[in-house]
Scaffold this motif. Structure first.
Motif, PDB file in Angstrom:
ATOM      1  N   GLU A  42       0.811  -1.217   0.000  1.00 44.73           N
ATOM      2  CA  GLU A  42       0.000   0.000   0.000  1.00 44.73           C
ATOM      3  C   GLU A  42       0.850   1.275   0.000  1.00 44.73           C
ATOM      4  OE1 GLU A  42      -3.482   1.613   2.831  1.00 44.73           O
ATOM      5  OE2 GLU A  42      -3.588  -0.526   2.341  1.00 44.73           O
ATOM      6  N   GLU A  43       1.947   1.254   0.733  1.00 43.15           N
ATOM      7  CA  GLU A  43       2.837   2.422   0.772  1.00 43.15           C
ATOM      8  C   GLU A  43       3.359   2.731  -0.632  1.00 43.15           C
ATOM      9  OE1 GLU A  43       6.945   3.945   2.972  1.00 43.15           O
ATOM     10  OE2 GLU A  43       6.472   1.802   2.946  1.00 43.15           O
ATOM     11  N   PHE A  44       3.794   1.697  -1.350  1.00 43.48           N
ATOM     12  CA  PHE A  44       4.277   1.880  -2.718  1.00 43.48           C
ATOM     13  C   PHE A  44       3.162   2.395  -3.621  1.00 43.48           C
ATOM     14  CE2 PHE A  44       4.518   0.186  -7.031  1.00 43.48           C
ATOM     15  CZ  PHE A  44       5.703   0.738  -7.465  1.00 43.48           C
ATOM     16  N   THR A  45       2.003   1.762  -3.538  1.00 41.59           N
ATOM     17  CA  THR A  45       0.884   2.123  -4.416  1.00 41.59           C
ATOM     18  C   THR A  45       0.471   3.576  -4.227  1.00 41.59           C
ATOM     19  OG1 THR A  45       0.114  -0.165  -4.371  1.00 41.59           O
ATOM     20  CG2 THR A  45      -1.457   1.477  -5.106  1.00 41.59           C
ATOM     21  N   GLN A  46       0.363   4.013  -2.984  1.00 38.35           N
ATOM     22  CA  GLN A  46      -0.030   5.399  -2.716  1.00 38.35           C
ATOM     23  C   GLN A  46       1.033   6.378  -3.197  1.00 38.35           C
ATOM     24  OE1 GLN A  46      -0.980   5.556   1.458  1.00 38.35           O
ATOM     25  NE2 GLN A  46      -2.871   4.393   1.199  1.00 38.35           N
ATOM     26  N   ALA A  47       2.290   6.072  -2.934  1.00 40.76           N
ATOM     27  CA  ALA A  47       3.377   6.953  -3.357  1.00 40.76           C
ATOM     28  C   ALA A  47       3.492   6.975  -4.882  1.00 40.76           C
ATOM     29  CB  ALA A  47       4.699   6.507  -2.730  1.00 40.76           C
ATOM     30  N   PHE A  48       3.282   5.834  -5.526  1.00 43.24           N
ATOM     31  CA  PHE A  48       3.339   5.773  -6.984  1.00 43.24           C
ATOM     32  C   PHE A  48       2.229   6.618  -7.605  1.00 43.24           C
ATOM     33  CE2 PHE A  48       2.312   3.962 -11.117  1.00 43.24           C
ATOM     34  CZ  PHE A  48       3.562   3.938 -11.721  1.00 43.24           C
ATOM     35  N   THR A  49       1.027   6.526  -7.045  1.00 47.23           N
ATOM     36  CA  THR A  49      -0.097   7.322  -7.547  1.00 47.23           C
ATOM     37  C   THR A  49       0.198   8.812  -7.420  1.00 47.23           C
ATOM     38  OG1 THR A  49      -1.663   5.575  -7.008  1.00 47.23           O
ATOM     39  CG2 THR A  49      -2.565   7.794  -7.239  1.00 47.23           C
ATOM     40  N   LYS A  50       0.704   9.207  -6.270  1.00 46.32           N
ATOM     41  CA  LYS A  50       1.031  10.613  -6.022  1.00 46.32           C
ATOM     42  C   LYS A  50       2.118  11.107  -6.985  1.00 46.32           C
ATOM     43  CE  LYS A  50       2.348  13.667  -2.228  1.00 46.32           C
ATOM     44  NZ  LYS A  50       2.689  13.744  -0.794  1.00 46.32           N
ATOM     45  N   LEU A  51       3.145  10.281  -7.190  1.00 49.92           N
ATOM     46  CA  LEU A  51       4.231  10.660  -8.094  1.00 49.92           C
ATOM     47  C   LEU A  51       3.727  10.750  -9.533  1.00 49.92           C
ATOM     48  CD1 LEU A  51       7.237  11.259  -8.545  1.00 49.92           C
ATOM     49  CD2 LEU A  51       7.588   8.780  -8.761  1.00 49.92           C
ATOM     50  N   SER A  52       2.891   9.812  -9.940  1.00 48.45           N
ATOM     51  CA  SER A  52       2.340   9.837 -11.297  1.00 48.45           C
ATOM     52  C   SER A  52       1.515  11.096 -11.536  1.00 48.45           C
ATOM     53  CB  SER A  52       1.469   8.603 -11.539  1.00 48.45           C
ATOM     54  OG  SER A  52       2.251   7.443 -11.508  1.00 48.45           O
ATOM     55  N   GLN A  53       0.733  11.471 -10.545  1.00 53.96           N
ATOM     56  CA  GLN A  53      -0.071  12.687 -10.663  1.00 53.96           C
ATOM     57  C   GLN A  53       0.828  13.917 -10.796  1.00 53.96           C
ATOM     58  OE1 GLN A  53      -2.474  12.297  -7.128  1.00 53.96           O
ATOM     59  NE2 GLN A  53      -4.058  11.117  -8.185  1.00 53.96           N
ATOM     60  N   ARG A  54       1.908  13.955 -10.020  1.00 55.55           N
ATOM     61  CA  ARG A  54       2.842  15.074 -10.109  1.00 55.55           C
ATOM     62  C   ARG A  54       3.486  15.134 -11.485  1.00 55.55           C
ATOM     63  NH1 ARG A  54       7.766  14.608  -6.683  1.00 55.55           N
ATOM     64  NH2 ARG A  54       9.019  14.691  -8.535  1.00 55.55           N
ATOM     65  N   HIS A  55       3.895  13.989 -12.010  1.00 52.64           N
ATOM     66  CA  HIS A  55       4.508  13.945 -13.333  1.00 52.64           C
ATOM     67  C   HIS A  55       3.513  14.358 -14.415  1.00 52.64           C
ATOM     68  CE1 HIS A  55       8.051  11.092 -12.125  1.00 52.64           C
ATOM     69  NE2 HIS A  55       8.171  12.315 -11.633  1.00 52.64           N
ATOM     70  N   GLN A  56       2.255  13.996 -14.260  1.00 53.30           N
ATOM     71  CA  GLN A  56       1.222  14.397 -15.224  1.00 53.30           C
ATOM     72  C   GLN A  56       1.019  15.914 -15.198  1.00 53.30           C
ATOM     73  OE1 GLN A  56      -2.177  11.985 -14.194  1.00 53.30           O
ATOM     74  NE2 GLN A  56      -1.286  10.143 -15.090  1.00 53.30           N
ATOM     75  N   ARG A  57       1.015  16.500 -13.980  1.00 52.08           N
ATOM     76  CA  ARG A  57       0.881  17.962 -13.866  1.00 52.08           C
ATOM     77  C   ARG A  57       2.062  18.654 -14.539  1.00 52.08           C
ATOM     78  NH1 ARG A  57      -0.598  16.676  -8.666  1.00 52.08           N
ATOM     79  NH2 ARG A  57       1.396  17.322  -7.827  1.00 52.08           N
ATOM     80  N   GLU A  58       3.258  18.150 -14.307  1.00 56.33           N
ATOM     81  CA  GLU A  58       4.455  18.726 -14.923  1.00 56.33           C
ATOM     82  C   GLU A  58       4.359  18.661 -16.443  1.00 56.33           C
ATOM     83  OE1 GLU A  58       7.582  16.434 -13.143  1.00 56.33           O
ATOM     84  OE2 GLU A  58       7.540  17.572 -11.270  1.00 56.33           O
ATOM     85  N   ALA A  59       3.843  17.548 -16.957  1.00 63.01           N
ATOM     86  CA  ALA A  59       3.693  17.400 -18.418  1.00 63.01           C
ATOM     87  C   ALA A  59       2.705  18.420 -18.960  1.00 63.01           C
ATOM     88  CB  ALA A  59       3.239  15.981 -18.749  1.00 63.01           C
ATOM     89  N   LYS A  60       1.602  18.633 -18.267  1.00 60.02           N
ATOM     90  CA  LYS A  60       0.599  19.606 -18.710  1.00 60.02           C
ATOM     91  C   LYS A  60       1.159  21.024 -18.724  1.00 60.02           C
ATOM     92  CE  LYS A  60      -3.458  17.006 -17.283  1.00 60.02           C
ATOM     93  NZ  LYS A  60      -4.557  16.900 -16.324  1.00 60.02           N
ATOM     94  N   LEU A  61       2.101  21.282 -17.832  1.00 57.95           N
ATOM     95  CA  LEU A  61       2.714  22.605 -17.748  1.00 57.95           C
ATOM     96  C   LEU A  61       3.946  22.730 -18.647  1.00 57.95           C
ATOM     97  CD1 LEU A  61       2.465  23.107 -13.880  1.00 57.95           C
ATOM     98  CD2 LEU A  61       1.073  24.238 -15.637  1.00 57.95           C
ATOM     99  N   GLY A  62       4.262  21.659 -19.352  1.00 57.38           N
ATOM    100  CA  GLY A  62       5.429  21.673 -20.228  1.00 57.38           C
ATOM    101  C   GLY A  62       6.743  21.642 -19.471  1.00 57.38           C
ATOM    102  N   GLN A  63       6.726  21.097 -18.274  1.00 52.56           N
ATOM    103  CA  GLN A  63       7.918  21.070 -17.428  1.00 52.56           C
ATOM    104  C   GLN A  63       8.504  19.668 -17.302  1.00 52.56           C
ATOM    105  OE1 GLN A  63       6.260  22.641 -13.817  1.00 52.56           O
ATOM    106  NE2 GLN A  63       6.408  24.757 -14.494  1.00 52.56           N
ATOM    107  N   ILE A  64       8.472  18.924 -18.386  1.00 49.61           N
ATOM    108  CA  ILE A  64       8.958  17.545 -18.348  1.00 49.61           C
ATOM    109  C   ILE A  64      10.484  17.534 -18.315  1.00 49.61           C
ATOM    110  CG2 ILE A  64       9.071  15.357 -19.598  1.00 49.61           C
ATOM    111  CD1 ILE A  64       6.327  16.010 -20.755  1.00 49.61           C
ATOM    112  N   ASP A  65      11.011  16.826 -17.344  1.00 47.45           N
ATOM    113  CA  ASP A  65      12.449  16.604 -17.226  1.00 47.45           C
ATOM    114  C   ASP A  65      12.627  15.088 -17.068  1.00 47.45           C
ATOM    115  OD1 ASP A  65      15.098  16.282 -16.525  1.00 47.45           O
ATOM    116  OD2 ASP A  65      15.089  17.883 -15.024  1.00 47.45           O
ATOM    117  N   PRO A  66      12.869  14.370 -18.179  1.00 51.05           N
ATOM    118  CA  PRO A  66      12.945  12.909 -18.122  1.00 51.05           C
ATOM    119  C   PRO A  66      13.967  12.383 -17.110  1.00 51.05           C
ATOM    120  CG  PRO A  66      12.869  13.638 -20.392  1.00 51.05           C
ATOM    121  CD  PRO A  66      13.023  14.866 -19.542  1.00 51.05           C
ATOM    122  N   ALA A  67      15.101  13.032 -16.994  1.00 47.96           N
ATOM    123  CA  ALA A  67      16.122  12.583 -16.036  1.00 47.96           C
ATOM    124  C   ALA A  67      15.603  12.712 -14.607  1.00 47.96           C
ATOM    125  CB  ALA A  67      17.405  13.375 -16.217  1.00 47.96           C
ATOM    126  N   LYS A  68      14.925  13.807 -14.306  1.00 43.86           N
ATOM    127  CA  LYS A  68      14.362  14.016 -12.965  1.00 43.86           C
ATOM    128  C   LYS A  68      13.247  13.012 -12.694  1.00 43.86           C
ATOM    129  CE  LYS A  68      13.332  16.386  -9.128  1.00 43.86           C
ATOM    130  NZ  LYS A  68      12.694  15.379  -8.294  1.00 43.86           N
TER     131      LYS A  68
END
Length: 140
Positions: A42-68
């Motif tokens: 559950e800890e992994f699943t919740q953290a993965f969901t949160k990280l995915s959402q953050r990465h999606q927001r960054e993509a929408k804002l054009g702030q994609i940094d693949p290395a990060k």
């Protein structure tokens, strides 16, 4: 729905004891004792969901940094899946201390990227975390 023949993971192995994975490379061996990565953790699943959402927001804002983003994923595994790790690889002729930061830094390198990909597969494979239960079922 219950699927005939399906054996769930052994929760003690998957979430407490972990499973040891060993990866040999020309640069040094890596051993990782790991919890499962997936629905049972559950800890992994919740953290993965949160990280995915953050990465999606960054993509929408054009702030994609693949290395990060790659670094974020490695850190996610280091903090929610890896119980302990060690390596015989060296950096600057010295042993690499087994910290989360060093796990991330090592797995980011071209030399160990493939190890991280294999580790992701291994720690997400249910079969690696239910051996004891399969053995017990085979006896019946």
């Amino acid at each position: 729905m219950q699927i005939d023949g399906f054996v769930p993971v052994d929760r003690a192995i998957a979430l407490e004891e972990g499973v040891t994975f060993h990866y040999a490379t020309p640069y040094g061996d890596v051993t990782i004792i790991s919890k499962i990565a997936g629905d049972d953790n559950e800890e992994f699943t919740q953290a993965f969901t949160k990280l995915s959402q953050r990465h999606q927001r960054e993509a929408k804002l054009g702030q994609i940094d693949p290395a990060k983003q790659f670094s974020d994923i490695i850190r996610l595994y280091a903090s929610t899946v890896v119980l302990r790790w060690s390596t015989t690889a060296k950096s600057g002729g010295k042993a690499i201390e087994t910290t989360d930061d060093n796990f991330v830094a090592m797995m980011e390198t071209t030399a160990f990227r493939r190890v991280f990909a294999l580790f992701q597969e291994d720690c997400g494979d249910l079969a690696n975390f239910r051996k004891a239960q399969e053995d017990e079922a085979a006896k019946n």
